[in-house]
Design a protein around this motif. Structure first.
Motif, short mmCIF file in Angstrom:
data_model
loop_
_atom_site.label_atom_id
_atom_site.label_comp_id
_atom_site.label_asym_id
_atom_site.label_seq_id
_atom_site.Cartn_x
_atom_site.Cartn_y
_atom_site.Cartn_z
N GLY A 114 -58.82 -20.20 -3.25
CA GLY A 114 -59.38 -21.50 -3.29
C GLY A 114 -60.43 -21.45 -2.37
N GLY A 115 -61.04 -22.87 -2.48
CA GLY A 115 -62.30 -23.05 -1.66
C GLY A 115 -62.22 -23.02 -0.29
N HIS A 116 -63.14 -23.33 0.41
CA HIS A 116 -63.19 -23.06 1.93
C HIS A 116 -63.09 -24.62 2.33
CE1 HIS A 116 -65.87 -19.38 2.26
NE2 HIS A 116 -64.68 -19.16 1.68
N HIS A 117 -61.71 -25.24 2.31
CA HIS A 117 -61.51 -26.49 2.51
C HIS A 117 -61.54 -26.57 3.87
CE1 HIS A 117 -59.18 -30.16 2.79
NE2 HIS A 117 -58.88 -30.21 1.62
N PRO A 118 -62.24 -27.78 4.36
CA PRO A 118 -62.60 -28.14 5.89
C PRO A 118 -61.29 -28.34 6.44
CG PRO A 118 -62.97 -30.26 4.28
CD PRO A 118 -62.71 -28.91 3.51
N ASP A 119 -60.21 -28.36 5.77
CA ASP A 119 -59.02 -28.78 7.06
C ASP A 119 -58.11 -27.55 6.97
OD1 ASP A 119 -60.08 -31.24 7.34
OD2 ASP A 119 -58.95 -32.07 5.56
N TYR A 120 -58.30 -26.66 6.35
CA TYR A 120 -57.43 -25.53 6.00
C TYR A 120 -57.58 -24.46 7.14
CZ TYR A 120 -55.67 -27.79 1.85
OH TYR A 120 -55.22 -28.56 0.95
N GLY A 121 -56.72 -24.18 8.16
CA GLY A 121 -56.87 -23.00 9.05
C GLY A 121 -55.73 -21.97 8.74
N VAL A 122 -55.71 -21.30 10.09
CA VAL A 122 -54.43 -20.38 9.91
C VAL A 122 -53.16 -20.91 9.51
CG1 VAL A 122 -53.42 -18.29 10.97
CG2 VAL A 122 -55.75 -18.85 11.12
N VAL A 149 -60.91 -15.71 5.31
CA VAL A 149 -60.45 -15.05 6.49
C VAL A 149 -61.28 -15.85 7.63
CG1 VAL A 149 -59.93 -13.26 8.29
CG2 VAL A 149 -59.26 -13.00 6.02
N LEU A 150 -62.47 -15.90 7.51
CA LEU A 150 -63.37 -16.15 8.57
C LEU A 150 -63.47 -17.72 8.65
CD1 LEU A 150 -66.54 -13.84 7.67
CD2 LEU A 150 -65.46 -14.08 9.70
N HIS A 151 -63.13 -18.40 7.62
CA HIS A 151 -63.17 -19.84 7.51
C HIS A 151 -61.85 -20.37 8.18
CE1 HIS A 151 -63.87 -23.94 6.18
NE2 HIS A 151 -62.45 -24.11 5.59
N MET A 152 -60.77 -19.68 7.84
CA MET A 152 -59.52 -20.19 8.53
C MET A 152 -59.69 -19.92 10.17
SD MET A 152 -56.53 -17.52 7.53
CE MET A 152 -56.94 -17.13 5.97
N ALA A 153 -60.19 -18.80 10.51
CA ALA A 153 -60.28 -18.36 12.00
C ALA A 153 -61.31 -19.59 12.62
CB ALA A 153 -60.87 -16.78 11.90
N GLU A 161 -58.77 -10.91 14.22
CA GLU A 161 -57.89 -10.06 14.49
C GLU A 161 -56.40 -11.10 14.53
OE1 GLU A 161 -61.33 -7.62 16.25
OE2 GLU A 161 -60.39 -9.98 16.00
N GLU A 162 -56.53 -12.11 15.21
CA GLU A 162 -55.40 -12.91 15.53
C GLU A 162 -55.23 -13.38 13.74
OE1 GLU A 162 -53.62 -17.16 17.51
OE2 GLU A 162 -55.53 -16.02 18.22
N ALA A 163 -56.28 -14.06 13.17
CA ALA A 163 -56.07 -14.63 11.81
C ALA A 163 -55.40 -13.47 10.85
CB ALA A 163 -57.29 -15.22 11.30
N ILE A 164 -56.03 -12.32 10.88
CA ILE A 164 -55.14 -11.48 9.91
C ILE A 164 -53.99 -10.89 10.32
CG2 ILE A 164 -55.48 -8.95 9.05
CD1 ILE A 164 -58.51 -9.52 9.35
N THR A 165 -53.72 -11.04 11.46
CA THR A 165 -52.21 -10.38 11.94
C THR A 165 -51.06 -11.59 11.78
OG1 THR A 165 -53.33 -9.25 13.98
CG2 THR A 165 -50.84 -9.98 14.22
N ARG A 166 -51.64 -12.79 11.81
CA ARG A 166 -50.59 -13.93 11.61
C ARG A 166 -50.48 -14.17 9.98
NH1 ARG A 166 -53.04 -18.85 15.20
NH2 ARG A 166 -51.51 -20.06 13.66
N ILE A 167 -51.48 -14.01 9.32
CA ILE A 167 -51.18 -14.15 7.95
C ILE A 167 -50.64 -12.95 7.07
CG2 ILE A 167 -53.03 -15.79 7.56
CD1 ILE A 167 -54.93 -13.64 6.51
N LYS A 168 -50.73 -11.88 7.85
CA LYS A 168 -50.21 -10.60 7.41
C LYS A 168 -48.39 -10.71 7.64
CE LYS A 168 -49.54 -5.69 8.19
NZ LYS A 168 -49.85 -4.47 9.19
#
Length: 415
Positions: A114-122, A149-153, A161-168
């Motif tokens: 999807g796009g880099h939605h301004p409200d979508y975080g991890v 990944v960078l956008h959600m973080a 690291e935290e973003a990837i660990t959590r979505i994994k």
């Protein structure tokens, strides 16, 4: 070619034998090597790596959860700015419905993009991935890319690291090579000035590999980059893969696919419709095929090479099988991003099998980690389900095609 001919022959022989070539040597091959000699060397590498003569494919579905994006890449025809009248977001129920259709047609993988939605975080991705994992545990989530990944973080205020660990933990099994486009600074800034740098894209991949998530690497050709910049893109990817191999994250180090590293390289060509660049594709079929062959020779540390018949056509896809390619990618039951920019090449699974056989290769269905699920050793083993076809473009329907079932229209047999 005069005095360069012996030099080119030596480089081709060394690469065909499994030796490493430098970026300068790769550029020389890309611009000067005789086409047939280049292809023969690349195919020699393929035969050594895959003596069973198998060419793989996968059945998957690209599901877009939103087309709302703040990045505004000039080559993209898919995104809509926040609050745009044509912007939409699909709820979890709609995404799960599309997953169910994919599973019914034999898909083993889903790509959620999807796009880099301004409200979508991890948190959003944790909820989305866990819902897919819990409802369809046999469906591998090969999704998003370093940009997401960078956008959600950033939205959630976390580290990479935290973003990837959590979505994994939520179910992400593999990171897509999406968002690479061109990694060198000059062409990247020209086509995507608001997107992260190539160095940051590679940093995310490095972290993912260290955390045990393997990925793919891609490249978009044809937006005004130079030949040297194309080769520099390859170098940047190979350097990151060298780190993965040195640290034991190589895909080849674990056939179970539980460690990081780039599994494959997938070059594709820019599609010129409905986007701000508005240019004709500047990468010809010959340029694309030469790049494919050079990539097979240059990437001595990346196992697989996939060609993009979706953007170049099935005829070019078949020719690429003689230039080092061992994978034709997917029958994408749905695809919107590249299609919205003009890619109209479609195929049925039965036709893709014919393309592979026509190149004197043995077709095999694979999973995300390139393990063979079904090898079609003889024509009697070939699939016959004509329902498995690509690709339905749901964004042609208002609201992103919510509630509409696959397929809306049959794919032409001879497109």
């Amino acid at each position: 070619m005069g005095v360069t001919a012996p030099v080119i022959s030596e480089i081709l022989q060394r690469a065909a034998d499994g030796g490493r070539i430098t970026p300068d040597e790769a550029l020389l091959l890309y611009t000067e090597a005789p086409f047939h000699a280049l292809g023969e060397a690349a195919d020699t590498v393929r035969r050594r790596r895959y003596p069973d003569n198998i060419v793989t494919y996968i059945i998957d579905r690209n599901i877009n959860y939103t087309n709302v994006c703040v990045t505004a890449c000039k080559f993209c025809a898919f995104y809509r700015a926040p609050k745009h009248a044509e912007g939409w977001t699909h709820g979890t129920e709609e995404i799960l419905r599309r997953c169910a259709e994919a599973v019914d047609l034999g898909a083993t993988q889903v790509m959620l993009q999807g796009g880099h939605h301004p409200d979508y975080g991890v948190e959003y991705y944790e909820e989305l991935f866990s819902a897919v994992r819990d409802n369809y545990p046999g469906l591998v989530i090969h999704s998003i890319g370093p940009s997401e990944v960078l956008h959600m973080a950033k939205v959630s205020g976390t580290s990479i690291e935290e973003a990837i660990t959590r979505i994994k933990a939520a179910g992400l099994a593999s990171i897509a090579g999406a968002g690479a486009e061109m990694l060198p600074d000059r062409p990247r800034k020209a086509i995507a000035p608001l997107k992260e740098s190539g160095a940051r894209w590679l940093e995310v991949m490095t972290v993912a590999h260290r955390l045990g998530i393997s990925s793919t690497a891609t490249m978009m050709m044809g937006t005004g980059e130079t030949n040297a910049e194309r080769i520099e893109h390859l170098r940047l990817i190979r350097d990151v893969q060298d780190k993965a191999v040195a640290n034991g994250y190589s895909v080849e180090a674990d056939l179970a696919g539980t460690v990081g590293g780039f599994r494959s390289f997938i070059p594709w060509t820019y599609q010129p419709e409905n986007n701000h660049l508005k240019g004709r594709t500047q990468a010809t079929s010959l340029e694309y095929l030469r790049l494919v062959a050079v990539a097979r020779l240059f990437f001595d540390n990346i196992p697989h090479l996939q060609s993009s018949w979706l953007t170049t056509g099935k005829d070019v896809g078949q020719v690429s099988l003689h230039l080092g390619v061992d994978d034709l990618g997917s029958i994408m039951l749905e695809e919107n991003v590249i299609s919205s920019a003009g890619a109209r090449h479609r195929s049925r699974l039965t036709e893709l099998i014919e393309i592979i056989r026509g190149a004197d290769r043995i077709p095999a269905q694979r999973d995300t980690q390139y393990r063979h699920l079904k090898v079609h050793w003889t024509e009697a083993d070939d699939p016959t389900d004509d329902r498995v076809q690509s690709h339905f473009s749901s964004i042609a329907i208002p609201g992103g095609g919510t509630g509409r079932s696959l397929p809306l229209t049959p794919a032409p047999v001879n497109s």
